[in-house]
Design an enzyme around this catalytic site. Structure first.
Site, mmCIF file in Angstrom:
data_model
loop_
_atom_site.group_PDB
_atom_site.id
_atom_site.type_symbol
_atom_site.label_atom_id
_atom_site.label_comp_id
_atom_site.label_asym_id
_atom_site.label_seq_id
_atom_site.Cartn_x
_atom_site.Cartn_y
_atom_site.Cartn_z
ATOM 1 C CG HIS A 90 -19.607 -40.684 -37.956
ATOM 2 N ND1 HIS A 90 -19.129 -41.192 -39.146
ATOM 3 C CD2 HIS A 90 -20.468 -41.610 -37.466
ATOM 4 C CE1 HIS A 90 -19.691 -42.376 -39.375
ATOM 5 N NE2 HIS A 90 -20.496 -42.657 -38.354
ATOM 6 C CB VAL A 91 -23.674 -39.385 -33.338
ATOM 7 C CG1 VAL A 91 -24.432 -40.451 -34.108
ATOM 8 C CG2 VAL A 91 -24.069 -39.371 -31.858
ATOM 9 C CG HIS A 92 -18.568 -41.481 -31.294
ATOM 10 N ND1 HIS A 92 -18.537 -40.280 -31.976
ATOM 11 C CD2 HIS A 92 -17.738 -41.329 -30.241
ATOM 12 C CE1 HIS A 92 -17.721 -39.443 -31.363
ATOM 13 N NE2 HIS A 92 -17.222 -40.052 -30.300
ATOM 14 C CB ILE A 93 -22.644 -45.192 -27.913
ATOM 15 C CG1 ILE A 93 -23.951 -44.698 -28.550
ATOM 16 C CG2 ILE A 93 -22.853 -45.529 -26.432
ATOM 17 C CD1 ILE A 93 -25.065 -45.740 -28.545
ATOM 18 C CG PHE B 171 -16.148 -42.697 -36.222
ATOM 19 C CD1 PHE B 171 -15.505 -43.609 -35.397
ATOM 20 C CD2 PHE B 171 -16.622 -41.525 -35.657
ATOM 21 C CE1 PHE B 171 -15.341 -43.364 -34.042
ATOM 22 C CE2 PHE B 171 -16.465 -41.266 -34.309
ATOM 23 C CZ PHE B 171 -15.821 -42.183 -33.497
#
Ligand SMILES: [Zn+2]
Length: 158
Positions: free
Chosen positions: A109-112, A15
């Site tokens: 790296h968090v993500h929705i 990301f």
């Protein structure tokens, strides 16, 4: 300024690397906000599979500040609206995989995930990755959604 200095950009993170590139079919970024951005998944489960990602390189939602969380949800909501308009999506799965055992592809790296759904697509969804058949090329999806996203958001900054 603090925010920019502290956002912890990491080379080698998918990301963060995409953020460093120019927006287009190469990085698949559809929209950049102040604290979060939206991109297409390169390996989508269905046409229009988006990811809403904080700009801050953080592994979990609990590491994000309130503004980032607010923008993540606002952009997720806009993604849903756009997918209704662009693809006639009838339903949605929104999901966050936190940690490798939960299936996170990018653990740090968090993500929705915003996944459009249609009646009768259940069988399609459970097929394995190898047999995914997509009705529309990724570049076409990107250009179509990018146009719609630009039209829907005249860059509102606070
Ligand atoms: Zn990152």
């Amino acid at each position: 300024m603090d925010y920019i200095e502290n956002r912890g950009e990491r080379p080698g993170c998918l990301f963060c690397d995409r953020l460093a590139q120019e927006d287009g079919v190469g990085n698949l970024i559809l929209h950049r906000g102040g604290r979060a951005f939206v991109m297409l998944n390169r390996y989508p489960y269905s046409s229009g599979h988006m990811m809403v990602v904080p700009i801050a390189h953080r592994p979990s939602i609990e590491d994000l500040d309130d503004d980032s969380m607010r923008e993540l949800m606002q952009l997720s909501s806009r993604a849903v609206s756009l997918l209704r308009k662009a693809y006639g999506a009838q339903a949605f799965n929104l999901g966050v995989n936190i940690g490798a055992p939960a299936g996170a592809g990018v653990v740090d790296h968090v993500h929705i995930h915003v996944l459009p759904r249609w009646s009768g697509d259940t069988n399609f969804m459970v097929t394995t990755a190898e047999t995914r058949v997509l009705p529309e090329a990724l570049a076409d999806t990107y250009l179509r959604l990018r146009t719609l996203w630009s039209a829907a958001s005249p860059n509102p900054s606070p």
